[in-house]
Design an enzyme around this catalytic site. Structure first.
Site, mmCIF file in Angstrom:
data_model
loop_
_atom_site.group_PDB
_atom_site.id
_atom_site.type_symbol
_atom_site.label_atom_id
_atom_site.label_comp_id
_atom_site.label_asym_id
_atom_site.label_seq_id
_atom_site.Cartn_x
_atom_site.Cartn_y
_atom_site.Cartn_z
ATOM 1 N N HIS A 1 38.481 39.793 -15.195
ATOM 2 C CA HIS A 1 39.169 39.708 -13.899
ATOM 3 C C HIS A 1 38.262 38.978 -12.910
ATOM 4 O O HIS A 1 37.052 39.207 -12.864
ATOM 5 C CB HIS A 1 39.508 41.106 -13.383
ATOM 6 N N CYS B 1 45.382 44.895 -9.483
ATOM 7 C CA CYS B 1 45.190 43.651 -10.228
ATOM 8 C C CYS B 1 45.340 43.787 -11.733
ATOM 9 O O CYS B 1 45.185 42.825 -12.462
ATOM 10 C CB CYS B 1 43.827 43.043 -9.896
ATOM 11 N N GLU C 1 51.453 43.292 -7.248
ATOM 12 C CA GLU C 1 51.354 44.129 -6.050
ATOM 13 C C GLU C 1 52.156 43.489 -4.925
ATOM 14 O O GLU C 1 52.105 43.924 -3.794
ATOM 15 C CB GLU C 1 49.895 44.350 -5.651
#
Lengths: 383, 143, 348
Positions: C236, C113, C81
């Site tokens: 994550h 992400c 990003e």
């Protein structure tokens, strides 16, 4: 080849000339030189200059300066070899007279550095280095010399303060030179404590950015006495070159271009280092003075700095240098410096150096260095 | 330097791609198409391992234009393990830690940006070796 | 999901910059009065680093481990990003630096992400279909949080690179993968905006927990596997709490996620977060170990992968720097230097 002599010279004080433009600086020096030689015309004008495009947005200096000194129409052009531009112009003038192509030649060096302020002058000076492989990495010209100095200190086991003698001598000699920028002595303490620019090089290792212009008039030696009572013979004016980038050199700590030009000059003049009474070397940084002394044969490798420690470089020493202040004390208007050096040697060998006169000086040498040593021009003068 | 000039040298700047001389075997960086040792033509690409040691260094406090935001930064001449010297910045190191002989390895970093709107210039820098015992990155002729 | 041909990871490499901002520094300056800080410290890129330079270093390690001719890599895909250019691919810079140009696909992926794992899924497809022998997938970020915002504690820099190739050359073979997405605006950034907006507690249950659990459960069901069948798992990691919580909810034990749980030391590396967790896990894995990897990207979705480690792991691992070597290479900085390094000072 014809023998060539200097029959007149002129110089502006080195410093910040806020009121004078590039062309006016050059014109002042050229007109003073013409007056000194007693001439009103010349066959050609060669102008040494490094940065006029970057600092003043002006190329094409030959015709410009010719026009502004009343010589419109003569052969004129600019010569560029980084900080050795002044001596390169002298070489061009010397060849023109020696080859019989011209009888009366004016050689000028001019630099107008203060029209460009801040980091842009740092950028411009770095253009003497390799634009593909040095400057894109953020190297300033000072830092390139700093890389040399650091390695020199490492290889030869010397300390930064050991270089102090070069700066102290230069400042001391500048006191009596009315054309010098820094007419004040400095102490070893000041040298050691000066502000860092690119370590180990600090402010007092470095010659100052400045404005200045200087000019000499050349003619065949056989005609010189008809112009002046103080002619100075150019016994040699020789050029050597090397890689622009330090990393491309066979040995970065040896000024091969200096060695080449000096050997050629000694051979042409038929002299040895022992015959040289004074040496106006290119002390843009203290390290350059040491390397220059070594390349010229006045010291063995790694021992140039010792001449600054034992008094050899003083006016009464074995090999006096920077007798009128050098680049450090007189100032370093880059493209003009080579001509200032030649004028100072001319003053010395004709016994006209005033309070700074080197006793019995007859044979003097000047050495002008372009970049970190890629172009080196050695000139030997004799009264 | 403008966009084409940087573009032209991207292989050597990003990855230390130089040349090898087939006559005398010299490894050449920067590439120059003529062997500096034996003066013969040499244009076969050779990718350097990126390993070397600091030959000399200087920390810059008064930068040229475009490098102001990095001050103080350290520049160096690095002796590559294959022989040539190369000029570059050191990175990921405190100036006080740098010493001649320090083992370093090449990394590709931002050299500078041409303002907020212009191109980003990438190129080689060197940092202290993370670990000495690692098998060296292979060097050799580029494919 | 499973490709026609079996594929696996043949090389991997991690990268974390050298600088660390302790969360206590953010708290000191902003006095948010939080009793529990979301991480211990976070990584901060140097002035000369960006997603491209970090991707190049991670990819060099991956290539070193893979030991293949870069010219055989058929795709270079960088998920982030924080691509250095809004228009102009990061991937061509990486491809050029690694000698992969010119006969290759190259493109940048964007999905908050999970941009990196999206690139990994696509690589499995490309290699598994036979269109390319190898593909390089990278998740890398230099994330920024608004000064004083909760994200400023965690938004960090780092990531990892993977070279996907035939299973017979792999150090870890993909047993299967699954992707799960919905339109959930838990976190976003509009064009020309420097900092993202986030939905605060909305980022939890309907976003992170829902998507990760759905993808993980679906993949395990497809494979007929249970949590205890995996040696390790990586989820994550936006903060220390979330991955521990989701692991527990799915039935994983704390030891299973331990090797890959780096967030406390390096912060949330966004597109790099789950992938660098995997690289740290591969650094610890033994032949035969099974690993579950589940990413999460806001917006929102999760990619889940099941891997089985092969005999090749030990020799390949030794060819490049370990994730831990980057994590433990740390120079703490204060908030002032952080503001300078992250260009939060406006000079003009």
């Amino acid at each position: 080849m014809r023998d060539v002599s200097i029959i007149g010279f002129g110089q502006t004080p080195v410093g910040e000339h806020w009121e004078l433009s590039l062309r006016h600086l050059a014109a002042q020096a050229v007109l003073a030189a013409m007056q000194d030689a007693g001439i009103e015309r010349a066959d050609a004008l060669y102008v040494g200059n490094m940065l006029s495009s970057e600092t003043s947005g002006q190329h094409h200096l030959g015709a410009l300066v010719a026009d502004f000194v009343g010589l419109r129409g003569i052969e004129a052009f600019r010569v560029e070899a980084a900080c050795a531009s002044g001596a390169a112009a002298l070489r061009a003038g010397y060849l023109a007279v020696a080859s019989d192509a011209a009888d009366l030649v004016i050689v000028a060096g001019v630099e107008k550095m203060t029209d460009s302020i801040g980091n842009s002058i740092t950028t411009a000076l770095a253009e003497a280095a390799d634009a593909d492989y040095e400057t894109p990495h953020g190297l300033s010209f000072v830092s390139i010399n700093a890389l040399l100095m650091r390695r020199y200190m490492y290889e030869f086991g010397v300390r930064h303060e050991d270089f102090a003698g070069f700066a102290i001598t230069a400042h001391q000699n500048a006191v009596n030179n009315p054309y010098a920028m820094f007419r004040r002595p400095i102490t070893k303490e000041e040298f050691v404590q000066a502000r860092m620019i690119a370590d180990p090089i600090n402010l007092l290792d470095s010659s100052p950015v400045a404005d200045g212009a200087a000019a000499v008039v050349l003619c065949p030696t056989e005609q010189a006495r008809s112009f002046t009572d103080h002619p100075v013979r150019i016994r040699a004016c020789e050029v050597g070159t090397d890689s622009l980038a330090l990393h491309d050199r066979r040995d970065p700590l040896f000024l091969e271009a200096g060695y080449i030009s000096v050997q050629k000059a000694y051979a042409r003049a038929g002299v040895t280092p022992a015959d040289i009474d004074l040496f106006e070397l290119h002390d843009a940084f203290t390290i350059m003075a040491a390397l220059s002394l070594e390349a010229a044969g006045f010291a063995r490798r790694g021992e140039g700095v010792r001449l600054a420690m034992d008094g050899s470089i003083a006016r009464n020493g074995r090999i006096p240098i920077s007798t009128m202040g050098g680049l450090k004390g007189r100032g370093h208007p880059v493209g003009a410096t080579g001509i200032y050096q030649v004028i100072e040697v001319a003053q010395q060998v004709t016994g006209r150096a005033g309070a700074n006169q080197v006793p019995n000086a007859r044979l003097g040498m000047a050495q002008n260095i372009g970049g970190s040593g890629a172009t080196i021009i050695t000139t030997i003068l004799e009264a | 330097m403008g966009i084409p000039a940087y573009w032209r040298t991207r292989a050597q700047r990003y990855a230390l791609v130089g040349e090898v001389c087939h006559k005398c075997g010299a490894k050449i960086f920067p590439p120059r198409d003529v062997c500096p040792e034996c003066s013969r033509p040499a244009s076969d690409p050779f990718t350097f391992s990126g390993r070397g040691e600091v030959y000399s260094f200087s920390t810059i406090y008064q930068p040229p234009e475009g490098f102001e935001e990095f001050v103080p930064y350290t520049v160096a001449i690095v002796k590559l393990e294959e022989g040539p010297l190369v000029t570059a910045q050191l990175t990921d190191v405190d100036p006080a830690e740098v010493h001649i002989g320090m083992p370093v390895e090449m990394v590709t970093r931002k050299l500078r940006e041409e303002g907020e709107e212009g191109q980003i210039i990438y190129g080689y820098k060197f940092r202290p070796l993370l670990r000495n015992t690692l098998t060296p990155r292979p060097s050799g002729q580029a494919a | 999901m499973k490709p026609v041909k079996d594929v696996g990871i043949i090389g991997y490499g991690a990268y974390v910059p050298r600088y660390r901002l302790p969360a206590s520094e953010v708290a000191r300056v902003w006095k948010n009065g939080e009793d529990v800080l979301p991480v211990h410290e976070k990584s901060v890129p140097g002035l000369d680093e960006d997603t491209a330079t970090m991707a190049i270093e991670a990819a060099r390690s991956a290539l070193q481990r893979a030991g293949v001719d870069p010219q055989l890599i058929g795709a270079v895909w960088v998920g982030s990003e924080s691509h250095p250019y809004a228009v102009k691919p990061t991937s061509t810079i990486v491809a050029e630096a690694l000698g992969i140009v010119p006969n290759t696909l190259a493109g940048d992926w964007e999905f908050a992400c999970k941009a990196g794992t999206e690139a990994l899924q696509a690589s499995i497809g490309l290699v598994g279909s036979g269109m390319a022998r190898y593909a390089l997938a990278i998740g890398m970020d230099t994330a920024q949080g608004r000064p004083g915002d909760a994200l400023e504690y965690t938004a960090a820099a780092g990531g990892a690179a993977y070279i996907v190739g035939p299973a017979e050359e792999a150090l870890a073979v993909f047993e299967g993968s699954f992707s799960y997405v919905t339109d959930t605006p838990d976190f976003f950034r509009r064009p020309y905006q420097h900092y993202p907006q986030h939905g605060s507690r909305f980022t939890g249950e309907p976003a992170y927990f829902k998507h990760i659990q759905a993808a993980a459960k679906a993949l395990m069901e497809e494979l007929g596997a249970r949590p205890e069948d995996f040696t390790y798992a990586v989820f994550h990691q936006p903060n220390i709490k979330f991955p521990q919580q989701v692991a527990k909810m799915l039935g994983f034990r704390p030891e299973q996620i331990k090797p890959g749980l780096l967030v406390g030391e390096i912060g949330n590396t966004y597109a790099g977060s789950s992938l660098i967790g995997l690289s740290a896990t591969l650094d610890a894995a033994k032949p035969g170990d099974r690993i579950l990897l589940v990413s999460f990207g806001s917006g929102a979705g999760s990619d889940a992968f099941a891997l089985r480690v092969t005999e090749a792991i030990e020799e390949r691992r030794a060819r490049a720097y370990l994730t831990r070597e980057y994590v433990s290479r740390r120079k703490p900085i204060d908030y002032g230097l952080y503001v300078r390094y992250r260009r939060k000072l406006h000079m003009h």
